[in-house]
Design a protein around this motif. Structure first.
Motif, PDB file in Angstrom:
ATOM      1  N   GLY A   1      28.177  -0.523 -82.713  1.00 60.39           N
ATOM      2  CA  GLY A   1      28.483  -0.532 -84.036  1.00 60.39           C
ATOM      3  C   GLY A   1      27.790  -1.066 -85.156  1.00 60.39           C
ATOM      4  O   GLY A   1      26.695  -1.300 -84.385  1.00 60.39           O
ATOM      5  N   SER A   2      28.457  -1.523 -85.926  1.00 61.33           N
ATOM      6  CA  SER A   2      27.356  -1.723 -86.832  1.00 61.33           C
ATOM      7  C   SER A   2      28.777  -2.151 -87.786  1.00 61.33           C
ATOM      8  O   SER A   2      29.792  -2.610 -87.835  1.00 61.33           O
ATOM      9  N   VAL A   3      28.060  -2.558 -89.352  1.00 58.74           N
ATOM     10  CA  VAL A   3      28.850  -3.281 -90.301  1.00 58.74           C
ATOM     11  C   VAL A   3      29.240  -2.035 -90.935  1.00 58.74           C
ATOM     12  O   VAL A   3      29.991  -2.491 -92.001  1.00 58.74           O
ATOM     13  N   ASN A   4      28.982  -0.882 -90.982  1.00 61.64           N
ATOM     14  CA  ASN A   4      29.524   0.293 -91.193  1.00 61.64           C
ATOM     15  C   ASN A   4      30.382   1.075 -90.911  1.00 61.64           C
ATOM     16  O   ASN A   4      30.086   1.448 -89.548  1.00 61.64           O
ATOM     17  N   HIS A   5      31.608   1.585 -91.022  1.00 61.26           N
ATOM     18  CA  HIS A   5      33.278   1.995 -90.275  1.00 61.26           C
ATOM     19  C   HIS A   5      32.623   3.415 -89.624  1.00 61.26           C
ATOM     20  O   HIS A   5      32.509   3.869 -88.609  1.00 61.26           O
ATOM     21  N   ASP A   6      31.673   4.161 -90.706  1.00 66.58           N
ATOM     22  CA  ASP A   6      31.559   5.150 -90.529  1.00 66.58           C
ATOM     23  C   ASP A   6      30.564   5.151 -89.581  1.00 66.58           C
ATOM     24  O   ASP A   6      30.516   6.338 -88.718  1.00 66.58           O
ATOM     25  N   GLU A   7      29.176   4.654 -89.431  1.00 66.31           N
ATOM     26  CA  GLU A   7      28.406   4.569 -89.006  1.00 66.31           C
ATOM     27  C   GLU A   7      28.753   4.087 -87.388  1.00 66.31           C
ATOM     28  O   GLU A   7      28.298   4.843 -86.458  1.00 66.31           O
ATOM     29  N   THR A   8      29.989   2.818 -87.228  1.00 61.44           N
ATOM     30  CA  THR A   8      30.634   3.220 -85.897  1.00 61.44           C
ATOM     31  C   THR A   8      30.219   4.137 -85.399  1.00 61.44           C
ATOM     32  O   THR A   8      30.908   4.408 -84.331  1.00 61.44           O
ATOM     33  N   MET A   9      31.887   4.789 -86.353  1.00 59.76           N
ATOM     34  CA  MET A   9      32.664   6.383 -85.537  1.00 59.76           C
ATOM     35  C   MET A   9      31.020   7.083 -85.089  1.00 59.76           C
ATOM     36  O   MET A   9      31.044   7.250 -84.368  1.00 59.76           O
ATOM     37  N   TYR A  10      30.378   7.248 -86.350  1.00 57.11           N
ATOM     38  CA  TYR A  10      29.623   8.619 -85.719  1.00 57.11           C
ATOM     39  C   TYR A  10      28.738   8.045 -84.193  1.00 57.11           C
ATOM     40  O   TYR A  10      28.525   9.053 -83.233  1.00 57.11           O
ATOM     41  N   LEU A  11      28.117   6.864 -84.257  1.00 52.55           N
ATOM     42  CA  LEU A  11      27.070   6.429 -83.187  1.00 52.55           C
ATOM     43  C   LEU A  11      28.194   6.947 -81.472  1.00 52.55           C
ATOM     44  O   LEU A  11      27.886   6.500 -81.036  1.00 52.55           O
ATOM     45  N   THR A  12      29.232   6.056 -82.265  1.00 55.98           N
ATOM     46  CA  THR A  12      30.628   5.919 -80.800  1.00 55.98           C
ATOM     47  C   THR A  12      31.083   7.103 -80.347  1.00 55.98           C
ATOM     48  O   THR A  12      30.446   7.515 -79.414  1.00 55.98           O
ATOM     49  N   LYS A  13      31.304   8.366 -81.389  1.00 56.10           N
ATOM     50  CA  LYS A  13      31.298   9.597 -80.709  1.00 56.10           C
ATOM     51  C   LYS A  13      30.274  10.410 -80.240  1.00 56.10           C
ATOM     52  O   LYS A  13      30.337  11.130 -79.225  1.00 56.10           O
ATOM     53  N   LYS A  14      28.175  10.077 -80.500  1.00 52.08           N
ATOM     54  CA  LYS A  14      27.470  10.596 -80.124  1.00 52.08           C
ATOM     55  C   LYS A  14      27.490   9.878 -78.130  1.00 52.08           C
ATOM     56  O   LYS A  14      26.777  10.863 -78.020  1.00 52.08           O
ATOM     57  N   ALA A  15      27.879   8.599 -78.386  1.00 53.36           N
ATOM     58  CA  ALA A  15      27.512   8.412 -76.993  1.00 53.36           C
ATOM     59  C   ALA A  15      28.470   8.939 -76.365  1.00 53.36           C
ATOM     60  O   ALA A  15      28.363   9.201 -75.077  1.00 53.36           O
ATOM     61  N   GLU A  16      29.918   9.468 -76.667  1.00 60.29           N
ATOM     62  CA  GLU A  16      31.003  10.204 -75.920  1.00 60.29           C
ATOM     63  C   GLU A  16      29.747  11.114 -75.818  1.00 60.29           C
ATOM     64  O   GLU A  16      30.068  11.692 -74.391  1.00 60.29           O
TER      65      GLU A  16
END
Length: 307
Positions: free
Chosen positions: A88-103
């Motif tokens: 998670g992040s304060v930034n929505h797009d960064e949260t999306m990116y990092l969560t997809k990376k985790a997957e």
């Protein structure tokens, strides 16, 4: 709840240590030391690993560094226990990116914090988490920590997300309002994975059917934090209660300054890391460091002559 998430819901229980991000003296990430810290956790009975949550200083890391920390942790764990990095992040797009990376890297789950600083309203929180959850086929753990985000996800919002997003399987509640926590369990379902992020509520969380804890104290005293859960699972309530109170002094001193500063100071004293935080974070006062040192002696983590 969809059966596809039942396996991880059975495995992702107990003490999930939010491992700190070790830095070298020059401020670079010490990936070798990170692997050693994870090994220390696994040798001491920790049931799962998280990185780049609050204890991992994610706001002091670049997005690329966060991915590197997750990948290095994944390699060090090598499938021995479940892995649930903070994405998670304060930034929505960064949260999306990092969560997809985790997957993509094969993490078992992702822990997504309520965005900090910008204080989204409840509908905005719902939309943020639903969009993230819908973008992956990965179990999501909501991380609600109102003391640091300045916003509390309500029970109603969390229950709505659980109803609408089958892969939202749990929450880390760093919430001192234990009435709120009870209502989360009631309205999100008794099979919802509820973890305590408040050290003095780790044992009470088990008593209401919680899945375990994600406690920064486990960085310093992993064996006792893990044993408390093991004792509870074995039906040894007296031992679990004893450990709850045995850990209290350590829990108290490690939160007399902002996490993870006291934890890093403690690990530095134990010779496990360079006690370095990236600015704007800094080490505790000399007075508090002395108190931490005395507490580590009390817990057998430092020899008395080194105090």
């Amino acid at each position: 709840m969809s059966n596809q998430y039942e396996d991880i819901k059975q495995r992702l229980r107990g003490s999930i240590c939010p491992v700190i991000t070790p830095f070298k003296a020059n401020g670079d990430i010490d990936f070798e030391k990170q692997a050693e810290l994870i090994e220390y956790q696994l040798e001491n009975g920790t049931h799962g690993i998280s990185v780049t949550g609050t204890s991992g200083e994610p706001s002091s890391l670049t997005t690329e560094e966060r991915v590197q920390v997750m990948e290095n942790a994944m390699k060090a764990i090598d499938g021995r226990v479940p892995f649930a990095p903070g994405t998670g992040s304060v930034n929505h797009d960064e949260t999306m990116y990092l969560t997809k990376k985790a997957e993509e890297m094969g993490a078992d789950a992702a822990m997504v914090i309520v965005p900090y600083y910008n204080k989204p309203n409840q509908e905005a929180l719902y939309q943020h988490f639903k969009t993230v959850a819908d973008s992956v086929d990965l179990p999501i753990i909501i991380y609600n920590i109102p003391g640091r985000t300045a916003q509390n996800m309500t029970v109603q919002t969390m229950a709505r997300l659980v109803k609408d997003c089958p892969n939202i399987v749990g929450a880390k509640e760093s919430n001192k309002d234990f009435e709120h926590v009870n209502r989360v369990m009631l309205h999100c379902g008794r099979d919802f994975l509820l973890y305590s992020g408040i050290e003095l509520l780790c044992y009470p969380m088990l008593a209401i059917g919680g899945a375990g804890s994600i406690s920064a104290t486990a960085n310093v005293e992993p064996a006792k934090v893990a044993e408390m859960h093991d004792a509870w699972e074995a039906g040894d309530i007296k031992r679990a209660q004893d450990l709850h109170f045995e850990l209290m002094n350590l829990n108290d001193v490690l939160f007399k300054d902002t996490n993870p500063a006291p934890v890093k100071a403690a690990l530095g004293m134990m010779g496990m890391i360079e006690p370095v935080l990236r600015m704007p974070m800094g080490l505790p006062s000399e007075e508090l460091q002395e108190e931490i040192k005395e507490t580590l002696v009390e817990y057998g983590k430092l020899a008395k002559q080194n105090s």
